[in-house]
Design a protein around this motif. Structure first.
Motif, PDB file in Angstrom:
ATOM      1  N   ALA A   1       6.560  -3.869   0.368  1.00  0.00           N
ATOM      2  CA  ALA A   1       7.184  -5.208   0.921  1.00  0.00           C
ATOM      3  C   ALA A   1       6.347  -5.977   1.651  1.00  0.00           C
ATOM      4  CB  ALA A   1       8.680  -4.728   1.566  1.00  0.00           C
ATOM      5  N   VAL A   2       5.732  -5.144   2.987  1.00  0.00           N
ATOM      6  CA  VAL A   2       4.811  -5.831   3.780  1.00  0.00           C
ATOM      7  C   VAL A   2       3.774  -6.656   2.955  1.00  0.00           C
ATOM      8  CG1 VAL A   2       3.232  -5.409   5.717  1.00  0.00           C
ATOM      9  CG2 VAL A   2       5.388  -4.148   5.530  1.00  0.00           C
ATOM     10  N   ARG A   3       3.087  -5.942   1.928  1.00  0.00           N
ATOM     11  CA  ARG A   3       2.013  -6.270   1.254  1.00  0.00           C
ATOM     12  C   ARG A   3       2.602  -7.706   0.548  1.00  0.00           C
ATOM     13  NH1 ARG A   3       1.087  -2.001  -1.191  1.00  0.00           N
ATOM     14  NH2 ARG A   3      -0.360  -1.244   0.078  1.00  0.00           N
TER      15      ARG A   3
ATOM     16  N   SER B   1     -12.457  -9.897  -7.317  1.00  0.00           N
ATOM     17  CA  SER B   1     -12.074 -10.648  -6.372  1.00  0.00           C
ATOM     18  C   SER B   1     -10.628 -11.269  -7.145  1.00  0.00           C
ATOM     19  CB  SER B   1     -12.919 -11.871  -5.805  1.00  0.00           C
ATOM     20  OG  SER B   1     -13.869 -11.239  -5.262  1.00  0.00           O
ATOM     21  N   ALA B   2      -9.697 -11.681  -6.319  1.00  0.00           N
ATOM     22  CA  ALA B   2      -8.591 -12.324  -6.868  1.00  0.00           C
ATOM     23  C   ALA B   2      -8.319 -13.713  -6.316  1.00  0.00           C
ATOM     24  CB  ALA B   2      -7.448 -11.604  -6.609  1.00  0.00           C
ATOM     25  N   HIS B   3      -7.567 -14.721  -7.105  1.00  0.00           N
ATOM     26  CA  HIS B   3      -7.734 -16.024  -7.029  1.00  0.00           C
ATOM     27  C   HIS B   3      -6.340 -16.791  -7.426  1.00  0.00           C
ATOM     28  CE1 HIS B   3     -11.989 -15.509  -7.011  1.00  0.00           C
ATOM     29  NE2 HIS B   3     -11.805 -14.836  -8.190  1.00  0.00           N
ATOM     30  N   TRP B   4      -5.622 -17.312  -6.400  1.00  0.00           N
ATOM     31  CA  TRP B   4      -4.532 -17.975  -6.336  1.00  0.00           C
ATOM     32  C   TRP B   4      -4.627 -19.421  -6.709  1.00  0.00           C
ATOM     33  CZ3 TRP B   4       0.358 -18.018  -8.473  1.00  0.00           C
ATOM     34  CH2 TRP B   4       0.989 -18.739  -7.989  1.00  0.00           C
TER      35      TRP B   4
ATOM     36  N   GLY C   1     -13.251  -3.771  -0.253  1.00  0.00           N
ATOM     37  CA  GLY C   1     -12.354  -2.958   0.379  1.00  0.00           C
ATOM     38  C   GLY C   1     -10.932  -3.625   0.540  1.00  0.00           C
ATOM     39  N   PRO C   2      -9.959  -2.781   1.659  1.00  0.00           N
ATOM     40  CA  PRO C   2      -8.512  -3.658   1.680  1.00  0.00           C
ATOM     41  C   PRO C   2      -8.660  -4.871   2.288  1.00  0.00           C
ATOM     42  CG  PRO C   2      -8.904  -1.120   2.414  1.00  0.00           C
ATOM     43  CD  PRO C   2     -10.196  -1.498   2.076  1.00  0.00           C
ATOM     44  N   ARG C   3      -7.917  -5.645   1.884  1.00  0.00           N
ATOM     45  CA  ARG C   3      -7.598  -6.997   2.649  1.00  0.00           C
ATOM     46  C   ARG C   3      -6.242  -7.136   2.987  1.00  0.00           C
ATOM     47  NH1 ARG C   3     -12.320  -6.399   2.360  1.00  0.00           N
ATOM     48  NH2 ARG C   3     -13.792  -7.279   1.399  1.00  0.00           N
ATOM     49  N   LEU C   4      -5.329  -6.445   2.334  1.00  0.00           N
ATOM     50  CA  LEU C   4      -3.936  -6.546   2.633  1.00  0.00           C
ATOM     51  C   LEU C   4      -3.867  -5.152   3.616  1.00  0.00           C
ATOM     52  CD1 LEU C   4      -2.525  -7.229  -0.811  1.00  0.00           C
ATOM     53  CD2 LEU C   4      -2.494  -8.854   1.132  1.00  0.00           C
ATOM     54  N   LEU C   5      -3.985  -5.340   4.827  1.00  0.00           N
ATOM     55  CA  LEU C   5      -3.657  -4.205   5.816  1.00  0.00           C
ATOM     56  C   LEU C   5      -2.548  -3.803   6.112  1.00  0.00           C
ATOM     57  CD1 LEU C   5      -6.837  -4.887   7.866  1.00  0.00           C
ATOM     58  CD2 LEU C   5      -6.840  -3.712   5.564  1.00  0.00           C
TER      59      LEU C   5
ATOM     60  N   ASP D   1      -5.188  -3.470  -3.685  1.00  0.00           N
ATOM     61  CA  ASP D   1      -5.094  -4.799  -3.585  1.00  0.00           C
ATOM     62  C   ASP D   1      -5.265  -5.602  -4.644  1.00  0.00           C
ATOM     63  OD1 ASP D   1      -4.615  -4.201  -0.903  1.00  0.00           O
ATOM     64  OD2 ASP D   1      -6.236  -5.188  -0.053  1.00  0.00           O
ATOM     65  N   VAL D   2      -6.089  -5.381  -5.609  1.00  0.00           N
ATOM     66  CA  VAL D   2      -6.151  -6.124  -6.848  1.00  0.00           C
ATOM     67  C   VAL D   2      -5.158  -6.151  -7.674  1.00  0.00           C
ATOM     68  CG1 VAL D   2      -7.458  -6.521  -8.829  1.00  0.00           C
ATOM     69  CG2 VAL D   2      -8.860  -6.209  -6.741  1.00  0.00           C
ATOM     70  N   GLU D   3      -4.534  -4.801  -7.698  1.00  0.00           N
ATOM     71  CA  GLU D   3      -3.282  -4.428  -8.467  1.00  0.00           C
ATOM     72  C   GLU D   3      -1.962  -5.260  -8.015  1.00  0.00           C
ATOM     73  OE1 GLU D   3      -0.605  -0.699 -10.107  1.00  0.00           O
ATOM     74  OE2 GLU D   3      -2.400  -0.647  -9.002  1.00  0.00           O
TER      75      GLU D   3
END
Length: 386
Positions: free
Chosen positions: A126-128, A341-344, A112-116, A156-158
């Motif tokens: 801009a917030v994201r 999932s995404a990874h920095w 689900g969303p992580r960047l709320l 969010d993945v995008e």
């Protein structure tokens, strides 16, 4: 958004409940200001347990416009990134892997969303991007190895991929209502052979003589949780794992979430001998924990799958996500779905090592999904085979 500011909240409870509720999906059992607060207050997700809360709060003109659940973690348990092998790679090149950052739900493999972001934010992108930038900055300024965003939504993945994060792929098995009506209607969508197998499993569970009960969290007294928790804990003890949630934590979640917790029990008289603990949103049931004091043929399938599907059909829920893993779910009608999932990874050398691995993983997951779909129990409409 020149007035945008981001601060760190060291407890979920430090963020107003109204902000969580305004930004998350209505009725969601996990991103609601209650779940994270309770698991932190009950010692499940605290620094001593390897989860240090560092939640990011974005504000504009003193109004909260964005949130990012964030933890500094000293291990890989309970976040469903499956990166245990990464530690060895980092150490082989002389780097320290832990601690690393994680955005996700403790011990909860729910996507689900992580960047709320507030729905009425003047510039949601801009917030994201600001939240992403601050999380990346924390990694680099402190010399952490990575930041992981577990089971993020496609949107969010995008955004994360655009910001330079790598993406990993995995498979979960989800049930969806295709207008079945009731459980009998659901079985009518199966081939005859698979339909007989499900009926046989349900019959064996029924013939055990145990009484199945379905209740919501608010209907379960605090005095009942020690016995239910013992069943939950028995599963972890059997496999030598740690049962992260305590009795008081379950009792607090039940009292607070109420109808958003759904508990299926099998009872021998008044004694529960098996439990399947689930949560629900307005449209989805989430299976989480199973435990039993003894083995009873097919009872696991009955409590963890069939009762959940029946609950969804009776209560108008359209999805059932019974948890991570479990290829045995396919033959019971749970369709393989790719989750990401995404990874920095700020270190260029480590990034070059991991990126090809994730590309190979993506291809392997896609192939697995295609093969798994061929084993679903449903009739083939193009042939009319029953």
């Amino acid at each position: 958004m020149s007035n945008l500011k981001i601060r760190i909240a060291e407890r979920a409870a430090d963020i107003p409940h109204a902000a969580w509720s305004a930004f998350a999906e209505p009725g969601h059992p996990f991103l609601n200001g209650d779940f994270l607060r309770i698991v932190e207050e009950q010692g499940v997700a605290i620094p001593e347990a390897g989860w240090q809360p560092l939640h990011l709060v974005a504000s504009e003109d003193d109004a909260i416009v964005g949130l990012l659940p964030l933890y500094l973690k000293s291990h890989s348990h309970g976040d469903f990134i499956y990166d245990w092998s990464w530690k060895a790679v980092w150490e082989r090149f002389g780097h320290r892997y832990y601690p690393r950052l994680i955005s996700g739900l403790p011990y909860t493999p729910v996507g689900g969303p992580r960047l709320l972001v507030a729905r009425d934010a003047a510039d949601g992108a801009a917030v994201r991007n600001a939240l992403i930038g601050v999380a990346k900055g924390i990694v680099e300024e402190n010399g952490f190895s990575t930041w992981h965003v577990a089971l993020a939504s496609p949107a969010d993945v995008e955004a994360l991929q655009t910001a330079g994060l790598l993406v990993s792929h995995d498979v979960q098995y989800h049930w969806s209502d295709a207008g079945f009506g009731d459980f009998g209607g659901y079985l009518q969508s199966f081939s005859a052979e698979k339909r007989r197998k499900v009926r046989a499993e349900r019959r064996r569970a029924a013939e055990s003589g145990l009484r199945i009960a379905v209740r919501h969290g608010g209907e379960i007294g605090a005095h009942e949780w020690p016995a239910l928790h013992a069943l939950y804990k028995s599963t972890f003890d059997r496999f030598g794992n740690h049962a992260a949630f305590g009795t008081e934590c379950f009792a607090a979640l039940a009292a607070t979430l109420g109808d958003r917790m759904v508990v299926f029990t099998a009872n021998d008289g008044n004694v529960p001998v098996a439990v399947s603990l689930c949560f629900r949103s307005n449209d989805t049931l989430y299976g989480r924990y199973w435990g039993a004091s003894r083995h009873i043929d097919s009872l696991h399938f009955e409590l963890c799958f069939y009762q959940g599907i029946d609950y969804c059909l009776r209560h108008g829920l359209t999805r059932f996500e019974p948890g991570a893993g479990g290829e045995h779910k396919i033959s019971r009608g749970f369709t393989p779905q790719v989750v990401c999932s995404a990874h920095w990874i700020p270190d260029p050398e480590m990034r070059r090592l991991i990126a090809p691995h994730l590309e190979r993983q993506k291809a392997g997951v896609a192939a697995w999904q295609d093969d798994a779909r061929s084993h679903l129990p449903f009739r083939k409409p193009e042939t009319g085979i029953a």
